[in-house]
Design a protein around this motif. Structure first.
Motif, short mmCIF file in Angstrom:
data_model
loop_
_atom_site.label_atom_id
_atom_site.label_comp_id
_atom_site.label_asym_id
_atom_site.label_seq_id
_atom_site.Cartn_x
_atom_site.Cartn_y
_atom_site.Cartn_z
N ASP A 1 0.82 -1.21 0.00
CA ASP A 1 0.00 0.00 0.00
C ASP A 1 0.86 1.27 0.00
OD1 ASP A 1 -2.19 -1.66 2.29
OD2 ASP A 1 -2.55 -1.31 0.15
N THR A 2 2.16 1.09 0.12
CA THR A 2 3.07 2.24 0.11
C THR A 2 2.98 2.97 -1.22
OG1 THR A 2 4.61 1.24 1.67
CG2 THR A 2 5.49 2.94 0.20
N ALA A 3 2.72 4.27 -1.16
CA ALA A 3 2.54 5.06 -2.37
C ALA A 3 2.29 6.51 -1.97
CB ALA A 3 1.36 4.55 -3.19
N VAL A 4 2.31 7.37 -2.99
CA VAL A 4 1.80 8.73 -2.81
C VAL A 4 0.31 8.68 -3.13
CG1 VAL A 4 1.90 11.13 -3.54
CG2 VAL A 4 4.01 9.77 -3.41
N TYR A 5 -0.49 9.14 -2.20
CA TYR A 5 -1.95 9.13 -2.36
C TYR A 5 -2.42 10.52 -2.77
CZ TYR A 5 -2.30 4.46 -0.44
OH TYR A 5 -2.19 3.10 -0.26
N TYR A 6 -3.21 10.54 -3.84
CA TYR A 6 -3.70 11.79 -4.39
C TYR A 6 -5.22 11.86 -4.29
CZ TYR A 6 0.88 12.15 -6.65
OH TYR A 6 2.22 12.22 -6.91
N CYS A 7 -5.70 13.02 -3.96
CA CYS A 7 -7.13 13.29 -3.96
C CYS A 7 -7.52 13.85 -5.32
CB CYS A 7 -7.44 14.30 -2.85
SG CYS A 7 -9.16 14.76 -2.72
N LYS A 8 -8.67 13.43 -5.81
CA LYS A 8 -9.14 13.89 -7.12
C LYS A 8 -10.59 14.34 -7.01
CE LYS A 8 -10.09 12.08 -11.78
NZ LYS A 8 -9.99 10.87 -12.65
N ALA A 9 -10.92 15.38 -7.75
CA ALA A 9 -12.30 15.82 -7.87
C ALA A 9 -12.66 15.94 -9.33
CB ALA A 9 -12.51 17.16 -7.17
N VAL A 10 -13.85 15.44 -9.68
CA VAL A 10 -14.35 15.55 -11.04
C VAL A 10 -15.56 16.47 -11.02
CG1 VAL A 10 -15.27 14.34 -13.04
CG2 VAL A 10 -13.58 13.23 -11.56
N ALA A 11 -15.54 17.47 -11.88
CA ALA A 11 -16.62 18.44 -11.90
C ALA A 11 -17.39 18.36 -13.21
CB ALA A 11 -16.04 19.85 -11.71
N ILE A 12 -18.48 19.08 -13.27
CA ILE A 12 -19.32 19.14 -14.47
C ILE A 12 -18.46 19.56 -15.66
CG2 ILE A 12 -21.24 20.37 -15.55
CD1 ILE A 12 -22.46 20.61 -12.74
N GLY A 13 -18.68 18.86 -16.78
CA GLY A 13 -17.86 19.13 -17.96
C GLY A 13 -16.58 18.31 -17.97
#
Length: 116
Positions: A89-101
């Motif tokens: 599970d070792t890794a860089v964890y990134y947060c993502k957001a998907v918006a309209i369009g």
């Protein structure tokens, strides 16, 4: 524009737990889904967990039963609770957001290291 700020990464022993947070700010009303991805050294970035505005969730097979994604709308924050952590599970964890369009926004990443 949407700004995402992750926190909560660190060093943990195998079998341990961590809880990541991702706070959103800016034009958040158009967001349709938020998720966590990770990228280990030498590997491609992969989906870990996703949550939509309706509350539907999706997990990578490798984390099912160990990780839980949740959100607190009043805080514009999404969480990733990670239990039973493994060295893989070792890794860089990134947060993502998907918006309209189909606009996509990423956080800066937070490092999770699972090691004894």
């Amino acid at each position: 524009q949407v700004q995402l700020v992750e926190s909560g990464g660190g060093l943990v022993q195998p079998g341990g737990s961590l809880k990541l947070s991702c706070a959103a700010s800016g034009s958040i009303f158009g967001i349709t889904a938020r998720g966590w991805y990770r990228q280990a050294p030498g590997k491609e970035r992969e989906l870990v967990a996703l949550i939509t505005t309706s509350g539907s969730t999706n997990y990578a097979d490798s984390v099912k039963g160990r990780f839980t994604i949740s959100r607190v709308n009043a805080k514009n924050t999404v969480y990733l609770e990670m239990n039973g952590l493994k060295p893989e599970d070792t890794a860089v964890y990134y947060c993502k957001a998907v918006a309209i369009g189909a606009r996509t926004y990423w956080g800066q990443g937070t490092l999770v290291t699972v090691s004894s």
